[in-house]
Every structure is written in C-alpha cells, then in structure tokens.
Design a protein around this motif. Structure first.
Motif, short mmCIF file in Angstrom:
data_model
loop_
_atom_site.label_atom_id
_atom_site.label_comp_id
_atom_site.label_asym_id
_atom_site.label_seq_id
_atom_site.Cartn_x
_atom_site.Cartn_y
_atom_site.Cartn_z
N SER A 75 0.81 -1.23 0.00
CA SER A 75 0.00 0.00 0.00
C SER A 75 0.84 1.28 0.00
CB SER A 75 -0.95 -0.01 1.21
OG SER A 75 -0.18 -0.06 2.40
N PHE A 76 1.84 1.32 0.87
CA PHE A 76 2.58 2.59 1.00
C PHE A 76 3.64 2.78 -0.09
CE2 PHE A 76 4.58 -0.66 3.57
CZ PHE A 76 5.92 -0.55 3.26
N MET A 77 3.82 1.79 -0.95
CA MET A 77 4.74 1.95 -2.09
C MET A 77 3.97 2.29 -3.37
SD MET A 77 7.57 -1.08 -1.76
CE MET A 77 8.63 -1.23 -0.33
N GLU A 78 2.68 2.00 -3.37
CA GLU A 78 1.92 2.16 -4.62
C GLU A 78 1.88 3.62 -5.06
OE1 GLU A 78 -1.90 0.25 -4.59
OE2 GLU A 78 -1.02 -1.75 -4.47
N GLY A 79 2.30 3.82 -6.29
CA GLY A 79 2.26 5.15 -6.87
C GLY A 79 3.26 6.13 -6.27
N GLN A 80 4.19 5.61 -5.48
CA GLN A 80 5.17 6.48 -4.81
C GLN A 80 6.49 6.48 -5.56
OE1 GLN A 80 4.39 8.52 -2.20
NE2 GLN A 80 2.34 7.72 -2.68
N VAL A 81 6.86 7.61 -6.11
CA VAL A 81 8.10 7.69 -6.86
C VAL A 81 9.31 7.44 -5.96
CG1 VAL A 81 8.50 10.19 -6.65
CG2 VAL A 81 9.22 9.00 -8.72
N GLY A 82 9.14 7.73 -4.68
CA GLY A 82 10.24 7.56 -3.72
C GLY A 82 10.72 6.13 -3.60
N PHE A 83 9.88 5.16 -3.97
CA PHE A 83 10.30 3.76 -3.87
C PHE A 83 10.81 3.21 -5.20
CE2 PHE A 83 8.17 3.74 0.25
CZ PHE A 83 9.09 3.02 0.99
N HIS A 84 11.22 4.11 -6.09
CA HIS A 84 11.83 3.63 -7.34
C HIS A 84 13.07 2.80 -7.03
CE1 HIS A 84 13.50 3.62 -11.44
NE2 HIS A 84 14.65 3.87 -10.85
N GLY A 85 13.94 3.38 -6.25
CA GLY A 85 15.21 2.68 -5.97
C GLY A 85 15.59 2.74 -4.52
N LYS A 86 14.56 2.57 -3.64
CA LYS A 86 14.83 2.69 -2.21
C LYS A 86 14.51 1.40 -1.48
CE LYS A 86 12.77 4.84 1.45
NZ LYS A 86 11.81 5.75 1.99
N CYS A 87 15.41 0.99 -0.61
CA CYS A 87 15.20 -0.21 0.20
C CYS A 87 14.26 0.14 1.35
CB CYS A 87 16.55 -0.68 0.73
SG CYS A 87 16.43 -2.04 1.88
N PRO A 88 13.27 -0.73 1.66
CA PRO A 88 12.39 -0.43 2.79
C PRO A 88 13.12 -0.53 4.14
CG PRO A 88 11.91 -2.61 1.89
CD PRO A 88 12.93 -1.99 0.98
N SER A 89 12.67 0.28 5.10
CA SER A 89 13.20 0.17 6.47
C SER A 89 12.66 -1.13 7.07
CB SER A 89 12.73 1.36 7.30
OG SER A 89 11.33 1.28 7.47
N GLU A 90 13.12 -1.46 8.27
CA GLU A 90 12.66 -2.71 8.89
C GLU A 90 11.15 -2.67 9.14
OE1 GLU A 90 15.08 -4.15 12.02
OE2 GLU A 90 13.86 -5.94 12.29
N GLU A 91 10.70 -1.51 9.59
CA GLU A 91 9.27 -1.35 9.85
C GLU A 91 8.47 -1.48 8.56
OE1 GLU A 91 6.37 2.16 11.55
OE2 GLU A 91 8.53 2.28 11.98
N GLU A 92 8.97 -0.83 7.52
CA GLU A 92 8.30 -0.91 6.21
C GLU A 92 8.32 -2.34 5.67
OE1 GLU A 92 9.26 3.63 4.58
OE2 GLU A 92 10.74 2.04 4.33
#
Lengths: 298, 319
Positions: free
Chosen positions: A270-287
């Motif tokens: 859900s929190f990655m959908e449509g988010q440009v910030g997650f193009h090349g970003k590793c999720p945090s442990e919580e994420e």
C-alpha cells in the motif's frame, strides 16, 4: 517439462481466429497465478531488504506480467536452459531484476535459497541481469533502451532458422524516452518481426517523477501504431487480460505486437503504490514488516 | 629518400571477399549494415546471401544491440559501418550489449583515421583504438593491408567473443606478402624486418611506412627492426619486450591520436617491463580537417620522415 505442460490440464485451447479470445482459463488457474504473484512479490521485498538496496517500485509493477509469462505463456525448460526452441524473455528494464530472479527461482532455474544472495559479492544474482552468470537470464541488461533491440535480434534469428519461438521484451515507460527503443520499434515493423512481443510496464513513474512531467511519452498507443505495431492496451495487473493479450500477440501475423500494460508502481504494497520515492529505495525494517504482512496469506 | 614501389590495394574488397568466403563455409555467419553497405562493401555479402544480411538503416545503436541478440542464438555476427559511427556513437551498446556478455559480434569498421580526407574532422575517427581497447573482452585488430584484412576477418569468425577490426578507405600498400606474414594469428605481432639499433612498431597503414623508414635509416647505418603490431589487444608483450631489450629504443607509428592509442598501449608495457627511450608517431591531441590523404598525413605528422626523425630522437636519448 515446460511450464505450459505442467498446467495444460487447467485450460483448453480454443483457437477461433485472431480477434477471438484464444484461451479460456479456469477461475482456479487465475487464482493460482495470483497466489504465485504474491509469492514473487514477497521474494522481491525480502531480496531487496536483505540486499539493502534495489528497485522495489518497478519490480512490483512488472511482477504480474512476468508471472503470466514464466508460469503460463512461455514454453521454456529450466532443465535445458539452452533449448534452442524455447521462448525468450528479455527484461530491458533491467532494474526490475528481483522480479525476474524470483520467477526464475520459482520455476526451477536455481534454488530459491539463492535469492538471498542478490547484490552480494560473488553472487550469480547481479544488481542488473547478467546472462553469463544467472541461469535462465537471456540478455544482460540494465543500461536502459537496449533490450528491445536485443529481442529483435533474437526474433530475426528465429525467423532465419525457421523456429517458432516467441521473444518477449519488457520495457519500462520511462525507458521509452530512449531513442534506441524507437529505432528498434521502426526496424521490428520493417523486418515484419511478428515473433517479437513488447510489453510496456506503464507504471507512469520514472526516477525523477511522473512520466508526464519528466518526459512525456504520450500519445503512447498512437506512437506504436505509427511505427507499424499492433497495439493492445490492458490492465497489467489483471491475469485474464494479460493472458488474453499475450495469446493474441502470439497469433498476430506480419507485424510485431506491443502490449501496453497499465500498472501501478509498487503494486501490492500500500505505502509503495504510486510512490516515486520507492523507485530505488530499500524499505526500512518497519516498512519491510508491513509490506510482508500485506503480501501474506499465501 | 627511398621510395618503395608498393603494389596498392584497398582493404574493403578484401573484407568483402572474406565475408563471402565465410558465408560459404560458416552457415551461422550473418552480416549487419547501417545504410552504408555500398561503401563498407558488406553489400557484396548481401548479394550472395540476401537472407543473412540485415540493413538497419542509420540506426547504429539498434544495429549493435540487435547483433548481440542474434549472437545469443549462436550466430556469428559481422556488423559494419564507418569507424566514426561504429564506435563512439555506440560505445554503450558495444559495452553493455556485446562486451559485457562476451557475445560473438565482430565489428568491422571502415573509413577509419584521418585518411578519410575531404569529409573532414566529423568523419575522421582517430580515437577508436582508445575506446575499443579500454573494453574488457574486446579484441582489437588493425590490419596492415588488404591480404592481412582478409586473414583477420576470417580469423575473427573462429575467435570466441567480440572483435574490433579497423579498416581504412583508401588504397593501402601491400606489405605483408613475405613468408613471415603468411601465418596470421590474433594476438601475434610479426617481425617484418630484423634490426638491432631501434625498433619501429607500426599498425595499419603505418606498417609500410615503417618499412620505408627502416630502409632510409639503413643509409645512415642505423639498423631498424620493424614490427607489424596488427593486434593491439591483446598485446604481444613478449615480442615488444624482446625488441625493447634487444634494440634499446622504440618508435611507434599509428594513424590515430597519440592519446591512448597503440603507442600508449606499447608505452605502458615497456614502462613496466623494459624501460627504453620511446617516441610515439601519431596524430597529436587534436581533431583533423579536410584535405587530401597525403596532405593530411603530412600535416599531422604521419610520414616516413616523421618516423625517421622519431628514430633519430630515440637513438640520441639511448645512452
């Protein structure tokens, strides 16, 4: 045994011509593919989290297309990776490598355990696909814009050798900024490469932002048509639509086919959908924990 | 001034002959062009084997990557265009699509160097050796004349992996007719002439000029060895180090920028293995211009006299 053979009892072929629906899939079959896609998405999040870097957004948007290909459409044989008649898949948007590796592992090209080694030194799973290192990878990609040309070369060889294999190439929508893609598009139509199928992962985001703000590629369908391609526009997360379009593409004669798959970057989390910030970003442990919970229920 | 009466022959018909021969003997050989097949003479192959020739038009990037795709299926792919369009313009495609996956693509470029002449600097590729020799998995060959061109093109077919072969446009003196030149081998330099005071290392069209320079030097009682360094990567280090140790001075000659060309490659080998006085004859760090081949060779320091001067220079520095 090919992926196709494995599943052959689940559908019946009903070839009734180019315009008609060429395959009917049971609800169970569709459900099975959806379940597989969730598994692949879990692998993607796990791999990128383990590696500490990678491209979740574009891997998740491309997942359903690759699942449709590797788990149903393509004739391929993990036990004979150089089988000359195999269908080919080229991941031109090489940064979606985690999705490809997960599909290859789950179809038997290498142990699923090995997915843990993504991006580690000495690993066969490089940050971007390497055909010399990873079993099942058909082309080394990662420098955007070159995969459609490579796929065209494979398709031309297929024609020359009177082989019936199909070459599928997945391109990103941002990647279509590259001029080389359109050189390839022009020549594929000119060479009548009807054994070449391009699939655009139309997730509408590129690294810097929305594609319509960074470098618009619209009107996209008209562009491909103008270049001489058969164009099919579908929801790239709907297996019935994907399978239907991929079967139609196989049957098209005389011109190549492009499937514009409308997708959501980061699909399934859900929190990655449509988010440009997650193009090349590793999720945090919580994420990571939240993402895995959302993708659970296998 | 000695002037050897060389028979002359352009390299491109030799390239075409080799391709047609390969078409007959190697069923997996296919050829790709980028609109200039009439000039590169890949059009000759196309006439013999139309179904195995692809003209990609003026779209070199697509051509190179498509050749890579063809090669993944077991084809031995010869891609050809002018040096200017087949290297710098497609460096990334050569790097990513061909060299990284070590595919069987043979890039044979024509119209290399300043001798293209009248077309001017935009068409004079003088830094291609630098670009190609920087690439891992690439083999770089600059044949000295037409007969060596034919041998190199044939040899490339049986060599596993990417090969770059650099040809010119103009007539080239035929200088590889002697016995020792008959067994062409990729990676092996040929000693064309023995000598003990200095070694002249030439590549491409400069090999004949090195032989002429050696004859000129002989009149001044200088014994010059001549080496045809047709393979620039991998370098025949043994032959080069041996020449440096035995003659104590080296002059290189290339129709290419002296910035990281063949001379620079030789210099690096000698700096680490056999440090001797050295002079690089080649195009200074500049672009070319329009003019006749001969005028340009004169103006940019690529004459027999330039090699002779270079030899005198290193001999002076030799203790």
């Amino acid at each position: 045994m090919t992926a196709r053979d494995k599943n052959s009892e689940l559908f019946t072929r009903q070839y009734t011509g180019r315009e008609a629906m060429v395959e009917h899939y049971s609800d169970e079959k569709i459900k099975e593919l959806e379940t597989t896609a969730r598994l692949i998405r879990r692998h993607i999040i796990q791999m990128i989290f383990d590696a500490g870097s990678g491209h979740p957004g574009g891997s998740l948007s491309a997942t359903d297309v690759m699942v449709a290909l590797y788990f149903d459409i393509m004739e391929h044989n993990p036990d004979d990776i150089k089988w000359p008649d195999r269908d080919r898949f080229v991941l031109s948007k090489g940064h979606a490598a985690p999705a490809l590796y997960a599909c290859l592992a789950e179809t038997g090209y290498f142990p699923v355990e090995e997915l843990k080694t993504l991006r580690l030194i000495g690993s066969r799973l490089q940050g971007h696909p390497d055909m010399r290192k990873t079993p099942g990878v058909e082309a080394s990609t990662g420098s955007e814009g070159q995969g459609l040309s490579m796929g065209l070369g494979m398709a031309l060889a297929g024609k020359l050798d009177n082989k019936e294999y199909i070459t599928y190439v997945m391109v990103g929508d941002g990647e279509l900024n590259c001029g080389q893609c359109w050189e390839a598009a022009m020549s594929a139509a000119f060479f009548k490469a009807d054994n070449l199928v391009a699939i655009v992962d139309r997730n509408k985001l590129q690294l810097d932002g929305p594609t319509n703000q960074i470098m618009s590629i619209e009107p996209l369908a008209d562009k491909w048509k103008a270049f001489g391609w058969d164009v099919i526009e579908i929801n790239g997360h709907s297996f019935p639509e994907l399978l239907d379009a991929l079967h139609k593409a196989k049957e098209t004669k005389g011109i190549p086919t492009v499937i514009i798959a409308d997708t959501v970057k980061g699909k399934g989390v859900s929190f990655m959908e449509g988010q440009v910030g997650f193009h090349g970003k590793c999720p945090s442990e919580e994420e990571y924990n939240q993402a895995m919970a959302e993708l659970g229920g296998i | 001034m000695t002037k050897i009466k060389w028979p002359v022959e352009p390299q491109r018909p030799a390239f075409a002959r080799a391709l047609v021969a390969l078409g007959n003997t190697h069923k997996d050989v296919v050829v790709a062009s980028a609109d200039v097949s009439t000039s590169t003479m890949t059009g000759v192959f196309a006439k013999h084997f139309p179904e195995r020739h692809y003209n990609f038009g003026i779209a070199e990037q697509n051509m190179i990557s498509a050749c890579a795709g063809l090669a993944t299926t077991g084809k031995v792919v010869y891609a050809s265009t002018f040096a200017i369009f087949g290297t710098g313009r497609v460096y990334d495609q050569i790097r990513q699509s061909v060299c990284y996956p070590r595919l069987n693509v043979k890039l044979v470029v024509t119209h290399a160097g300043i001798t293209v002449g009248g077309d001017g600097a935009t068409h004079q590729m003088i830094e291609d050796i630098a670009l190609m020799r920087a690439l891992p998995n690439m083999t770089v060959i600059v044949p000295a004349d037409a007969p060596e061109t034919e041998k190199a093109v044939l040899a490339a077919a049986d060599h596993e992996g990417p090969v770059y072969i650099r040809l010119g446009r103009a007539n080239v003196p035929v200088c590889t007719t002697s016995e020792e030149c008959q067994d062409f081998e990729i990676g092996k330099a040929t000693t064309m002439r023995e000598g003990s005071d200095v070694t002249l290392v030439g590549t491409g069209i400069m090999v004949a000029k090195c032989i002429e320079a050696a004859e000129e030097l002989e009149k001044h009682n200088v014994s010059a060895r001549v080496i045809n360094l047709s393979t620039i990567k991998p370098l025949d280090k043994r032959t080069l180090i041996k020449a440096a140790r035995e003659t104590g001075a080296i002059v290189t000659a290339e129709e290419h920028s002296v910035v990281t060309g063949m001379g620079a490659a030789v210099a690096l080998v000698l700096a680490e293995n056999a440090h001797v006085p050295m002079k690089r004859v080649g195009i200074p760090d500049s672009f070319g211009e329009s003019g006749s081949s001969d005028e340009l060779m004169q103006k940019y320091g690529l004459t027999v006299d330039d090699i002779v001067d270079g030899a005198h220079d290193v001999l002076k520095r030799k203790k």
